[in-house]
Write a protein that holds these residues in place. Structure first.
Motif, mmCIF file in Angstrom:
data_model
loop_
_atom_site.group_PDB
_atom_site.id
_atom_site.type_symbol
_atom_site.label_atom_id
_atom_site.label_comp_id
_atom_site.label_asym_id
_atom_site.label_seq_id
_atom_site.Cartn_x
_atom_site.Cartn_y
_atom_site.Cartn_z
ATOM 1 N N PRO A 1 -0.603 9.791 -1.100
ATOM 2 C CA PRO A 1 -1.191 9.324 -2.027
ATOM 3 C C PRO A 1 -2.339 9.698 -2.930
ATOM 4 O O PRO A 1 -2.557 9.954 -3.921
ATOM 5 C CB PRO A 1 -1.746 7.792 -1.658
ATOM 6 C CG PRO A 1 -0.934 7.093 -0.355
ATOM 7 C CD PRO A 1 -0.463 8.750 0.298
ATOM 8 N N GLU A 2 -3.338 10.289 -2.072
ATOM 9 C CA GLU A 2 -4.350 11.811 -2.303
ATOM 10 C C GLU A 2 -3.568 12.458 -3.093
ATOM 11 O O GLU A 2 -4.310 13.458 -4.030
ATOM 12 C CB GLU A 2 -5.629 11.987 -0.941
ATOM 13 C CG GLU A 2 -5.692 11.247 -0.532
ATOM 14 C CD GLU A 2 -4.494 9.772 0.126
ATOM 15 O OE1 GLU A 2 -4.241 10.731 0.687
ATOM 16 O OE2 GLU A 2 -5.113 9.263 0.622
ATOM 17 N N TYR A 3 -2.523 12.804 -3.173
ATOM 18 C CA TYR A 3 -1.561 14.212 -4.079
ATOM 19 C C TYR A 3 -1.361 13.325 -5.202
ATOM 20 O O TYR A 3 -0.558 12.403 -5.795
ATOM 21 C CB TYR A 3 -0.687 14.519 -3.133
ATOM 22 C CG TYR A 3 -0.340 15.205 -3.744
ATOM 23 C CD1 TYR A 3 0.049 16.924 -2.966
ATOM 24 C CD2 TYR A 3 0.995 15.591 -5.140
ATOM 25 C CE1 TYR A 3 0.783 18.378 -3.302
ATOM 26 C CE2 TYR A 3 1.658 17.093 -5.638
ATOM 27 C CZ TYR A 3 0.825 17.803 -5.415
ATOM 28 O OH TYR A 3 1.533 19.135 -5.993
ATOM 29 N N LEU A 4 -2.378 13.694 -6.026
ATOM 30 C CA LEU A 4 -1.838 13.059 -7.651
ATOM 31 C C LEU A 4 -1.270 13.879 -8.541
ATOM 32 O O LEU A 4 -0.999 15.136 -8.256
ATOM 33 C CB LEU A 4 -3.499 13.121 -8.492
ATOM 34 C CG LEU A 4 -3.988 12.307 -7.105
ATOM 35 C CD1 LEU A 4 -5.747 11.591 -7.711
ATOM 36 C CD2 LEU A 4 -3.764 10.521 -7.212
ATOM 37 N N LYS B 1 8.580 13.431 4.665
ATOM 38 C CA LYS B 1 8.607 12.655 4.305
ATOM 39 C C LYS B 1 7.109 12.272 3.747
ATOM 40 O O LYS B 1 6.698 11.804 2.136
ATOM 41 C CB LYS B 1 9.234 11.536 5.204
ATOM 42 C CG LYS B 1 8.749 9.960 5.029
ATOM 43 C CD LYS B 1 8.748 8.506 6.099
ATOM 44 C CE LYS B 1 8.036 7.791 6.050
ATOM 45 N NZ LYS B 1 7.798 6.715 6.771
ATOM 46 N N ASN B 2 5.907 12.600 4.128
ATOM 47 C CA ASN B 2 4.701 12.921 4.140
ATOM 48 C C ASN B 2 4.154 14.115 3.071
ATOM 49 O O ASN B 2 2.598 13.863 3.467
ATOM 50 C CB ASN B 2 3.997 12.385 5.512
ATOM 51 C CG ASN B 2 3.984 10.946 6.275
ATOM 52 O OD1 ASN B 2 4.288 10.205 5.126
ATOM 53 N ND2 ASN B 2 4.276 11.590 7.465
ATOM 54 N N ALA B 3 4.855 14.601 3.312
ATOM 55 C CA ALA B 3 4.643 15.737 2.252
ATOM 56 C C ALA B 3 3.904 15.500 1.234
ATOM 57 O O ALA B 3 2.896 17.328 0.304
ATOM 58 C CB ALA B 3 5.202 16.719 1.882
ATOM 59 N N PHE B 4 3.623 14.526 1.367
ATOM 60 C CA PHE B 4 2.931 14.506 -0.686
ATOM 61 C C PHE B 4 2.417 12.658 -0.696
ATOM 62 O O PHE B 4 2.101 11.423 -1.139
ATOM 63 C CB PHE B 4 3.981 13.940 -1.572
ATOM 64 C CG PHE B 4 4.551 15.934 -2.309
ATOM 65 C CD1 PHE B 4 3.973 16.471 -2.395
ATOM 66 C CD2 PHE B 4 5.590 15.642 -1.435
ATOM 67 C CE1 PHE B 4 4.584 17.847 -3.234
ATOM 68 C CE2 PHE B 4 6.371 16.659 -1.777
ATOM 69 C CZ PHE B 4 5.702 17.772 -2.205
ATOM 70 N N ARG C 1 0.894 -1.218 0.130
ATOM 71 C CA ARG C 1 0.340 0.176 0.048
ATOM 72 C C ARG C 1 0.699 1.462 0.366
ATOM 73 O O ARG C 1 1.808 1.030 0.178
ATOM 74 C CB ARG C 1 -0.941 -0.371 0.890
ATOM 75 C CG ARG C 1 -1.996 -1.387 1.245
ATOM 76 C CD ARG C 1 -2.904 -0.904 0.358
ATOM 77 N NE ARG C 1 -3.504 -2.202 0.477
ATOM 78 C CZ ARG C 1 -4.045 -2.798 -0.016
ATOM 79 N NH1 ARG C 1 -2.683 -3.275 -0.826
ATOM 80 N NH2 ARG C 1 -4.657 -4.346 -0.082
ATOM 81 N N PRO C 2 0.381 2.388 -0.548
ATOM 82 C CA PRO C 2 1.458 3.632 -0.417
ATOM 83 C C PRO C 2 1.783 4.520 0.567
ATOM 84 O O PRO C 2 0.257 4.435 1.240
ATOM 85 C CB PRO C 2 0.550 4.173 -2.509
ATOM 86 C CG PRO C 2 -0.595 3.705 -2.293
ATOM 87 C CD PRO C 2 -1.136 2.519 -1.373
ATOM 88 N N ASP C 3 2.346 5.123 1.009
ATOM 89 C CA ASP C 3 2.002 6.183 2.130
ATOM 90 C C ASP C 3 2.625 7.267 1.227
ATOM 91 O O ASP C 3 2.735 8.079 2.468
ATOM 92 C CB ASP C 3 2.647 5.616 3.541
ATOM 93 C CG ASP C 3 4.025 4.829 3.079
ATOM 94 O OD1 ASP C 3 4.575 5.377 2.400
ATOM 95 O OD2 ASP C 3 4.186 4.465 4.730
ATOM 96 N N GLY C 4 3.147 6.674 -0.399
ATOM 97 C CA GLY C 4 2.978 8.448 0.084
ATOM 98 C C GLY C 4 3.491 8.540 -1.486
ATOM 99 O O GLY C 4 4.660 7.814 -1.920
#
Ligand code: GLA
Length: 696
Positions: free
Chosen positions: A281-284, A276-279, A113-116
């Motif tokens: 998975p919802e960031y397309l 690390k989490n700035a992008f 699963r993606p986390d970013g």
């Protein structure tokens, strides 16, 4: 079917007589001869210059719908202006089915699963080739399985050429000029330097792919010369070995124009975790240099990636790649990947879990099977790694520390090895000629492997128990489990926590096998089964007594991931890293392994390198640095409609098959095209949360 296919072609330095046979020790057995198992297809060996070149072509083309809906409407500049000065051109003669046509999609299934999207900053995308398709690296090694052994060196990629200084300490690399990220922003040396300085060198960041400064040699520096030139300086002379480390996954820079503003060094408001989490998975439409851009994400359902309109690779007719408009990833399980690909509802799988071999083979053998299945060499292997750090790495409890001390005792490691019935462990995964007992170290059948340099401590419960007693352990309270000596960890039962990847059935089966076999020895094993992305953090944080691990490319190819072969740096090895006290408390044999690996890196003499790997193998297996479990082949399963799949592509060698088959060149002939695209006629829109793809 040719019979000699077990040798791994591309890396094939075949070895002569061993000068360094292992010294016989108590309990040592004969290394088992792997059952004959022929790979089902072989590569056509070529030179790198047969595969590609960088040059400007008189004209360029793209799918018609892109010109019509995006260029003609003013949304995109013409394709010629979106390409670099000299694109990477794949030569037609090396394309198994020649120049392709546009269209269709490749449907993947993954268990991750993606986390970013911030790969440089340590976010994971879910594996299974998502990251491989998104991020391009300085060099490339996956396709090297088809390169002639005596010409083996990494392929150019983002670095289109390089040269060494006369004294061999400096390496100047020339980057592709005028290439753009998928959002149209320029790619330059600044992206490379940002990755190096603020991700690799900044120890607060753990780039996905595992890069640390030592990955490229202790004391190595990298500087910008101009927009398209960077210069490495190494302590060693001509360490060409590091060029392999500049391929996937250790040197694949992210877009500095997006990442830098989020990095704590440039943005005082952000923590490293936020970076690390700035992008998420919802960031397309996150900008990439790879062939496909993520345009749609539905949690536990699907990720869709569409063609990158700025991709910088073309075929010899000037057609911009990729041919496939889309790749998608169903978010399911790894086992489902095999099932769906064999059934035809997905297109691609690395058949790597033996529990699925028989069913998959059966279905693929049927005349109407939608997918073809081809086995390669035995390049999948599992090892039980005792955590060898006695230095506080992972902050063990008192019991944990006592186990570390046991792990550091060779008699104890021998006891463990000899309590493992590897034959039945392999057979419990799949019957037949697939699995073979694995002593540890380099895999049998690979090019640097030398049987005479391999020690093996095979199954013998009696001898295992004798070694355990020698290690000072006995069952003082009569409950069937041995105790620590009085004064160590309160004399309690020896209970060991075994870290295992919960995403794979095979990992879990092997861990359960270890547990059962250790019980017979008198050691209690408790499984710490972790699913999902937190596993990496636990592994890299040293929070394990033992771990079962599917090994990386280092033990297959030696040249890829070489620094992972021994603790050459504070954070390069899997099971022994720097502790809270800042030291790397290497055991004497580990220090010898480190010296051998460093010599290997510094040497370019093939005979010397072969000899060094014999020494490595002897040190590894005599001392049980890791305790091998099983080794077996995997098969590439791919839907029959795809063309340009190279012969003999292994599922794993220098890299995984998602890289090896050069997906950007894969196409579907006109009579086989499907309507499976999930986002037909779309391209990525501007980057942002919730920004989907657009049609014009
Ligand atoms: C996972 C899978 C492999 C391969 C890689 C690619 O690890 O198990 O088969 O697809 O991802 O990164």
């Amino acid at each position: 079917m040719k019979r000699h296919a077990m040798a791994l072609g591309g890396a094939g330095l075949m070895l002569g007589v061993s000068l360094l046979a292992v010294q016989a020790q108590d309990g040592m057995g004969k290394v088992p001869e792997p059952p004959a198992f022929a790979a089902q297809s072989e590569p056509n060996f070529v030179s790198i210059s047969d595969m590609l070149e960088y040059k400007a072509l008189p004209e360029y083309h793209e799918p018609e719908w892109v010109t019509k809906n995006f260029v003609d409407t003013g949304k995109l500049p013409p394709v010629a202006e979106r390409l670099p000065k000299e694109p990477l051109v794949y030569k037609t003669a090396n394309m198994p089915d020649g120049v392709g046509i546009y269209g269709d999609t490749m449907r993947h299934v993954i268990g991750g699963r993606p986390d970013g999207w911030n790969y440089a900053g340590g976010a994971q995308q879910g594996w299974g080739g998502i990251d491989i398709g998104m991020y391009e690296c300085l060099t490339r090694t996956g396709p090297l399985f088809q390169v002639k052994a005596d010409e083996l060196e990494p392929m150019p990629n983002l670095a289109k050429s390089w040269e060494w200084s006369e004294d061999g300490h400096e390496l100047t690399m020339h980057l592709i000029e005028g290439a753009k990220w998928s959002d149209g922003m320029p790619f330059s040396a600044d992206d490379v330097i940002f990755y190096w300085e603020d991700n690799v060198l900044d120890t607060n960041v753990s780039p996905t792919g595992g890069a640390t400064p030592e990955t490229f040699g202790v004391g190595t520096t990298l500087v910008k010369v101009d927009d398209y030139t960077v210069k490495w300086t190494f302590k060693e002379v001509r360490p060409t070995q590091y060029l392999y480390q500049m391929a996937y996954g250790a040197f694949c820079p992210g877009p500095a124009h997006m990442l830098k503003p989020q990095h704590p060094k440039y943005n005082a408001e952000n923590t490293y975790e936020e970076y690390k989490n700035a992008f998420p998975p919802e960031y397309l439409n996150f900008p990439v240099m790879g062939a496909w851009v993520p345009v749609e994400y539905r949690p536990d359902d699907v990720i869709v990636l569409r063609r990158n309109p700025y991709y910088w690779k073309v075929d010899a007719d000037g057609n911009q790649l990729p041919y496939l408009n889309e790749v998608s990833y169903r978010l399911s399980t790894w086992s489902d990947r095999d099932v769906q690909t064999v059934a035809g509802t997905a297109d691609f799988s690395n058949l790597e879990q033996p529990e699925n071999f028989v069913e998959s083979l059966k279905r693929s053998a049927e005349a109407d099977a939608p997918a073809r299945l081809q086995f390669g060499a035995r390049t999948i292997g599992y090892t039980l790694y005792p955590n060898l750090s006695g230095n506080g790495w992972g902050e063990p409890s008192e019991l944990g520390q006592a186990i570390r001390e046991l792990n550091r005792n060779l008699d104890f490691r021998k006891a463990v090895s000899m309590a493992l019935d590897r034959q039945s462990m392999g057979e419990s995964l799949v019957k037949g000629p697939f699995t073979t007992p694995y002593p540890g170290g380099l895999y049998a059948g690979t090019s640097f492997y030398d049987k005479d340099s391999t020690a093996y401590f095979p199954y013998s419960l009696d001898e295992a128990k004798a070694y355990l007693a020698k290690a000072g352990l006995s069952d003082t309270d009569g409950n069937g489990i041995v105790n620590f000596p009085a004064g160590t960890a309160g004399g309690q039962d020896v209970q060991i926590t075994l870290l295992v990847n919960g995403d794979y059935g095979t990992d879990k089966s092997l861990a359960e096998g270890v547990l059962t076999m250790m019980e017979k020895l008198g050691i209690r094993v408790v499984l710490d089964t972790i699913s999902g992305n937190s596993l990496t953090e636990i592994q890299q944080g040293g929070k394990f007594d033992w771990a079962v691990l599917r090994n990386g490319a280092d033990l297959v190819s030696v040249v890829q991931g070489t620094v992972g072969l021994a603790p050459v740096g504070p954070r390069t090895a899997f099971s022994h890293r720097v502790g809270t006290d800042g030291t790397l408390d290497l055991l004497p044999f580990e220090q010898e392994m480190v010296d051998v690996v460093n010599k290997f890196i510094a040497s370019s003499d093939n005979a010397e390198r072969a000899e060094l790997m014999k020494q490595y193998q002897a040190l590894y297996t005599q001392n049980l640095y890791g305790i091998g479990l099983t080794q077996y082949p995997g098969a590439l399963i791919i839907n029959k409609r795809f063309a340009n799949i190279p012969a003999g592509a292994p599922i794993f060698q220098f890299n995984w098959a998602e890289d090896n088959i050069i997906r950007e060149r894969v196409f579907v002939p006109a009579d086989k095209q499907t309507t499976n695209e999930l986002q037909p006629d779309t391209l990525p829109a501007a980057p942002g949360i919730g920004n989907g793809p657009i049609k014009n």
